[in-house]
Scaffold this motif. Structure first.
Motif, PDB file in Angstrom:
ATOM      1  N   LYS A   1      49.349 -52.793 -13.057  1.00 46.02           N
ATOM      2  CA  LYS A   1      48.831 -54.124 -12.356  1.00 46.02           C
ATOM      3  C   LYS A   1      48.664 -55.819 -12.516  1.00 46.02           C
ATOM      4  CE  LYS A   1      47.221 -50.433  -9.192  1.00 46.02           C
ATOM      5  NZ  LYS A   1      45.875 -49.658 -10.060  1.00 46.02           N
ATOM      6  N   SER A   2      48.278 -56.248 -13.840  1.00 46.38           N
ATOM      7  CA  SER A   2      47.247 -56.823 -13.635  1.00 46.38           C
ATOM      8  C   SER A   2      48.568 -58.155 -14.719  1.00 46.38           C
ATOM      9  CB  SER A   2      46.037 -57.137 -14.291  1.00 46.38           C
ATOM     10  OG  SER A   2      45.745 -56.950 -15.556  1.00 46.38           O
ATOM     11  N   LYS A   3      49.364 -57.011 -15.388  1.00 50.81           N
ATOM     12  CA  LYS A   3      49.912 -57.916 -16.401  1.00 50.81           C
ATOM     13  C   LYS A   3      48.743 -59.105 -17.292  1.00 50.81           C
ATOM     14  CE  LYS A   3      54.053 -56.344 -16.312  1.00 50.81           C
ATOM     15  NZ  LYS A   3      53.674 -54.603 -16.406  1.00 50.81           N
ATOM     16  N   MET A   4      47.676 -58.289 -17.567  1.00 53.08           N
ATOM     17  CA  MET A   4      47.494 -59.270 -18.761  1.00 53.08           C
ATOM     18  C   MET A   4      47.536 -59.148 -20.012  1.00 53.08           C
ATOM     19  SD  MET A   4      43.296 -58.875 -17.617  1.00 53.08           S
ATOM     20  CE  MET A   4      42.826 -56.634 -17.368  1.00 53.08           C
ATOM     21  N   THR A   5      47.291 -59.927 -20.960  1.00 55.36           N
ATOM     22  CA  THR A   5      47.804 -59.738 -22.764  1.00 55.36           C
ATOM     23  C   THR A   5      46.226 -59.265 -23.095  1.00 55.36           C
ATOM     24  OG1 THR A   5      48.906 -61.906 -22.395  1.00 55.36           O
ATOM     25  CG2 THR A   5      47.848 -61.053 -24.239  1.00 55.36           C
ATOM     26  N   ILE A   6      46.673 -58.014 -23.890  1.00 52.70           N
ATOM     27  CA  ILE A   6      44.619 -56.689 -24.379  1.00 52.70           C
ATOM     28  C   ILE A   6      44.932 -56.890 -25.759  1.00 52.70           C
ATOM     29  CG2 ILE A   6      43.744 -54.844 -23.840  1.00 52.70           C
ATOM     30  CD1 ILE A   6      44.823 -54.448 -20.924  1.00 52.70           C
ATOM     31  N   PHE A   7      44.374 -57.194 -26.003  1.00 54.21           N
ATOM     32  CA  PHE A   7      43.655 -56.839 -27.365  1.00 54.21           C
ATOM     33  C   PHE A   7      42.674 -55.187 -27.287  1.00 54.21           C
ATOM     34  CE2 PHE A   7      45.163 -61.001 -28.117  1.00 54.21           C
ATOM     35  CZ  PHE A   7      45.656 -61.105 -29.968  1.00 54.21           C
ATOM     36  N   PHE A   8      43.104 -54.717 -27.796  1.00 53.90           N
ATOM     37  CA  PHE A   8      42.076 -53.585 -27.804  1.00 53.90           C
ATOM     38  C   PHE A   8      42.375 -52.723 -29.660  1.00 53.90           C
ATOM     39  CE2 PHE A   8      41.597 -48.651 -27.239  1.00 53.90           C
ATOM     40  CZ  PHE A   8      40.918 -48.878 -26.327  1.00 53.90           C
ATOM     41  N   VAL A   9      40.653 -53.263 -29.629  1.00 51.42           N
ATOM     42  CA  VAL A   9      40.193 -52.469 -31.514  1.00 51.42           C
ATOM     43  C   VAL A   9      39.589 -51.205 -31.108  1.00 51.42           C
ATOM     44  CG1 VAL A   9      38.453 -53.541 -32.755  1.00 51.42           C
ATOM     45  CG2 VAL A   9      39.966 -54.982 -32.217  1.00 51.42           C
ATOM     46  N   THR A  10      40.569 -50.458 -31.905  1.00 57.87           N
ATOM     47  CA  THR A  10      39.214 -49.209 -32.305  1.00 57.87           C
ATOM     48  C   THR A  10      39.874 -48.153 -33.304  1.00 57.87           C
ATOM     49  OG1 THR A  10      39.703 -46.225 -30.974  1.00 57.87           O
ATOM     50  CG2 THR A  10      42.022 -47.977 -31.060  1.00 57.87           C
ATOM     51  N   HIS A  11      38.341 -47.544 -33.471  1.00 58.02           N
ATOM     52  CA  HIS A  11      38.575 -46.619 -34.155  1.00 58.02           C
ATOM     53  C   HIS A  11      39.953 -45.461 -34.447  1.00 58.02           C
ATOM     54  CE1 HIS A  11      35.272 -48.881 -36.431  1.00 58.02           C
ATOM     55  NE2 HIS A  11      35.617 -48.735 -37.358  1.00 58.02           N
TER      56      HIS A  11
END
Ligand SMILES: Nc1ncnc2c1ncn2[C@@H]1O[C@H](COP(=O)(O)OP(=O)(O)OP(=O)(O)O)[C@@H](O)[C@H]1O
Ligand SMILES: [Mg+2]
Length: 306
Positions: free
Chosen positions: A214-224
């Motif tokens: 919906k937002s078309k944000m650029t996302i950085f998603f850090v996860t283990h």
């Protein structure tokens, strides 16, 4: 579009092809014993508007450090980090961050938590007193907007509750709403679902994908969680200090930068495909296993912008 919903995009007219560019970025920290320790070694990265990038890597490799540099709360020790072609010299509303936990104010209601950033941006304490009628009007507009976000986050009834009255998943949705309402161009997420149980976590993954669409944000998603990383991201970055180089190993490098196959967002059952399993194995081996030292020249940097 209302006045409130138009984010400030100062350089977007002259915006180059890449929203974010890191070139030869090194990050070093001083050591207590004297000297410096290299954490990030020569990181190059180019990111276009609207990408959903998952970041994984062994504990302590520098994932949070990289996010803090993109946020602007820390600077690279050398190299350049550009957003819209401009160097970043501090945090801005164009970049929001969501942490694993503890990012809500316990003494504010859910709605107040969500609108806190808008409120803070517009009014100082003196501004509130000096322009009280205007303040009241804006405050009402913020509350309406906050309510819209609550509905989007399926928290329509929760506005008057306090954080301690919510479940972990609900609290994390409030934290996401708190960041998203500022309409940042880049949303940084540092292990946002790390404290949630499995089923809530899966719900939240789907929820994030919907929000991203919906937002078309650029996302950085850090996860283990590597499975989570491959499921939510369209692009995977692996940072690791486990590699081999003829010039010596110091700090972490991007050892993998590739597109995640299977389209984006992916169907929920993509996790069970052979392709997914293969990619999981490759990343575990190349980036996460301290026993395997892949040579710099063999890194999988097959992403078109790597
Ligand atoms: N302000 C600081 N001063 C000195 N060293 C620091 C500082 N911040 C981070 N470090 C060190 O930098 C390294 C990378 O830390 P960072 O928190 O970025 O790792 P991470 O990949 O996010 O780890 P985790 O997966 O455990 O969250 C660690 O060795 C850490 O001790
Ligand atoms: Mg971290």
């Amino acid at each position: 579009m209302t006045e409130l919903s138009s984010p400030k995009r100062s350089n977007s007219e002259t915006s180059p092809e890449y929203l974010l560019k890191l070139e030869n970025v090194f990050k070093r920290y001083p050591m207590k014993t004297g000297g410096e320790k290299t954490i990030l070694n020569d990181v190059d990265l180019r990111v276009r508007q609207g990408e959903f990038i998952s970041v994984v890597g062994p504990s302590g490799c520098g994932k949070s450090t990289m996010l803090r540099m993109i946020l602007g709360s820390e600077q690279p020790s050398s190299g350049t980090l550009l957003i819209d072609g401009q160097t970043v010299d501090g945090p801005s509303r164009q970049r929001g961050i969501v942490f694993q936990k503890y990012s809500l104010f316990p003494h504010l209601t859910v709605l107040e938590n969500i609108t806190f950033g808008l409120d803070l941006e517009e009014f100082s304490i003196f501004g509130r007193l000096a322009r009280y009628p205007h303040y009241r009007k804006r405050k009402r507009a913020f509350a309406e907007r906050g309510q819209e976000y609550l509905e989007r986050m399926q928290l329509a009834e929760a506005g008057s509750k306090y954080p301690h009255e919510l479940s972990g998943g609900m609290r994390q949705r409030v934290a996401i709403a708190q960041a998203a309402i500022m309409e940042p161009r880049i949303l940084l997420m540092d292990e946002p679902f790390g404290a949630l149980d499995d089923s809530t976590r899966q719900e939240m993954q789907l929820f994030m994908l919907e929000l991203w669409e919906k937002s078309k944000m650029t996302i950085f998603f850090v996860t283990h969680d590597l499975e989570e990383a491959l499921f939510v991201g369209s692009r995977i970055l692996v940072l690791s200090q486990y590699y081999a180089s003829d010039t010596g190993v110091e700090g972490a490098k991007i050892v993998t930068d590739k597109e995640v196959p299977g389209g984006h967002p992916k169907p929920a059952d993509y996790k069970y495909t052979a392709e997914f399993g293969e990619m999981l194995g490759q990343i575990r081996r190349d980036g996460l296993d301290p026993e395997v030292r892949q040579h710099v020249k063999d890194f999988d940097l097959s992403h078109r912008d790597a």
